[in-house]
Structure formats: C-alpha cells, structure tokens
Design an enzyme around this catalytic site. Structure first.
Site, short mmCIF file in Angstrom:
data_model
loop_
_atom_site.label_atom_id
_atom_site.label_comp_id
_atom_site.label_asym_id
_atom_site.label_seq_id
_atom_site.Cartn_x
_atom_site.Cartn_y
_atom_site.Cartn_z
N ASN A 43 -34.67 13.05 13.62
CA ASN A 43 -35.69 13.39 12.84
C ASN A 43 -36.63 12.52 11.96
O ASN A 43 -36.11 11.39 12.24
CB ASN A 43 -35.31 14.00 11.37
N GLU A 45 -38.99 10.35 9.46
CA GLU A 45 -39.47 10.44 8.21
C GLU A 45 -40.57 9.14 8.08
O GLU A 45 -40.95 7.90 9.18
CB GLU A 45 -38.15 10.19 6.83
N CYS A 54 -38.85 16.77 12.33
CA CYS A 54 -37.37 16.82 12.51
C CYS A 54 -37.22 16.94 13.73
O CYS A 54 -37.67 16.38 14.68
CB CYS A 54 -37.65 18.69 12.32
N GLU A 56 -35.74 19.13 15.86
CA GLU A 56 -36.08 19.66 16.57
C GLU A 56 -36.69 19.69 17.75
O GLU A 56 -37.60 20.05 18.92
CB GLU A 56 -35.32 21.26 16.66
N1 THU Z 1 -34.72 18.22 9.38
C1 THU Z 1 -34.90 18.48 10.68
O1 THU Z 1 -35.06 17.28 11.27
N2 THU Z 1 -34.48 19.49 10.74
C2 THU Z 1 -34.11 20.33 10.22
O2 THU Z 1 -34.10 21.65 11.15
C3 THU Z 1 -34.16 20.89 9.19
C4 THU Z 1 -34.88 19.37 8.55
C5 THU Z 1 -35.18 16.69 8.76
C6 THU Z 1 -36.76 16.79 8.06
C7 THU Z 1 -36.27 15.57 6.33
O3 THU Z 1 -36.35 14.25 7.44
C8 THU Z 1 -34.14 16.07 6.47
O4 THU Z 1 -34.09 16.50 7.42
C9 THU Z 1 -35.11 16.82 5.12
O5 THU Z 1 -35.49 18.15 5.17
#
Ligand code: THU
Length: 133
Positions: A43, A45, A54, A56
């Site tokens: 992920n 941000e 995210c 995935e």
């Molecule tokens: N996040 C992911 O990378 N994948 C997911 O399936 C759930 C959420 C990340 C997004 C954000 O950076 C952090 O997790 C909190 O939501």
C-alpha cells in the site's frame, strides 16, 4: 510456478516496502498470474488520503501494465489480528483479471492463513456479463 510458501514470503516481505505513515497499517501482496509470473505490491498512502492505493491494486496494476491479464492466486499480508481481507475496491479490480476462481490467501499478523476464492468475497461483481457487453 511459485509454491504457496514462496508467495507468502514475497507478500510478507512487501510489508517492509509499505508507505503507510498515516494509517500505520502496512499491507503486502504477491499476485500470481496464469503463466506463473509473480508481481508484488504494497500500500502507498498520500497526504491527500483518497489517493492512497492498496497493496492488491499496486500488484494488479503492475501485472497488467507488464502484459499479464489473467490472475490465478493472490496472497495478502498484514500485521493485524484479523486476516487481511481485501477491500471492496480491490475485490472488484481483482475480479476483472482473476474472476471468481481467483484463489485468495489472507494472512494475519501471526502468519496464519485464511484461504478463499474471489467468488466467496465478491459474489455479485460488476463484469462484462452484468453489463451485457
Ligand atoms: N489497505 C490495503 O492495502 N489493502 C486492503 O485490502 C485494505 C486496506 C491499505 C490502505 C491503507 O493504506 C491502509 O491499508 C489502511 O486502510
């Protein structure tokens, strides 16, 4: 073809690449394509929160941008108590290239795995059939 153990190791290793200074919630992913190619993601941000991507989708977009359009398996790693389930947006994106058969392996912070399929996680996707195209 990678073993499940290898995919798990790759997904867990991606936790260290995560850029998550706002949520402090690192996520790693390892995606296996139907030809055996593996793409990883984490992920990423942003100070403008909505621009976060995210793990995935990072992996999926890396794969598609390199010419891989059929996915077989994905491992998703987190350091959380519960299994790191994919969010709704990622389920829809994974459906585009993996379909309901995609194997989804979600890890918790103890390295335990929950195994399911995308069909279980997203029973009614928006897809070409639904669109009638
Ligand atoms: N996040 C992911 O990378 N994948 C997911 O399936 C759930 C959420 C990340 C997004 C954000 O950076 C952090 O997790 C909190 O939501």
């Amino acid at each position: 073809m990678a073993t499940e153990k290898e995919l798990i190791e790759k997904a867990v290793a991606m936790l260290d690449q995560s850029y998550s200074p706002y949520s402090h919630f690192p996520v790693g992913a390892a995606l296996e394509c139907d030809d055996g190619a593996v793409y990883t993601g984490c992920n990423i941000e942003n100070a403008s929160y909505g621009l976060t991507i995210c793990a995935e989708r990072t992996a999926a977009f890396k794969a598609v941008s390199e010419g891989h359009r059929r996915f077989r398996r994905i491992v998703i790693a987190g350091r959380c108590e519960d299994y790191c389930w994919p969010c709704g947006a990622c389920r829809q994106v994974l459906n585009e290239f993996g379909g309901g058969e995609l194997e989804v392996i979600c890890l918790n912070g103890n390295g335990e795995a929950a195994r399911t399929t995308l069909r279980e996680l997203l029973p009614h996707p928006v897809d070409a059939v639904w669109l009638g195209t």
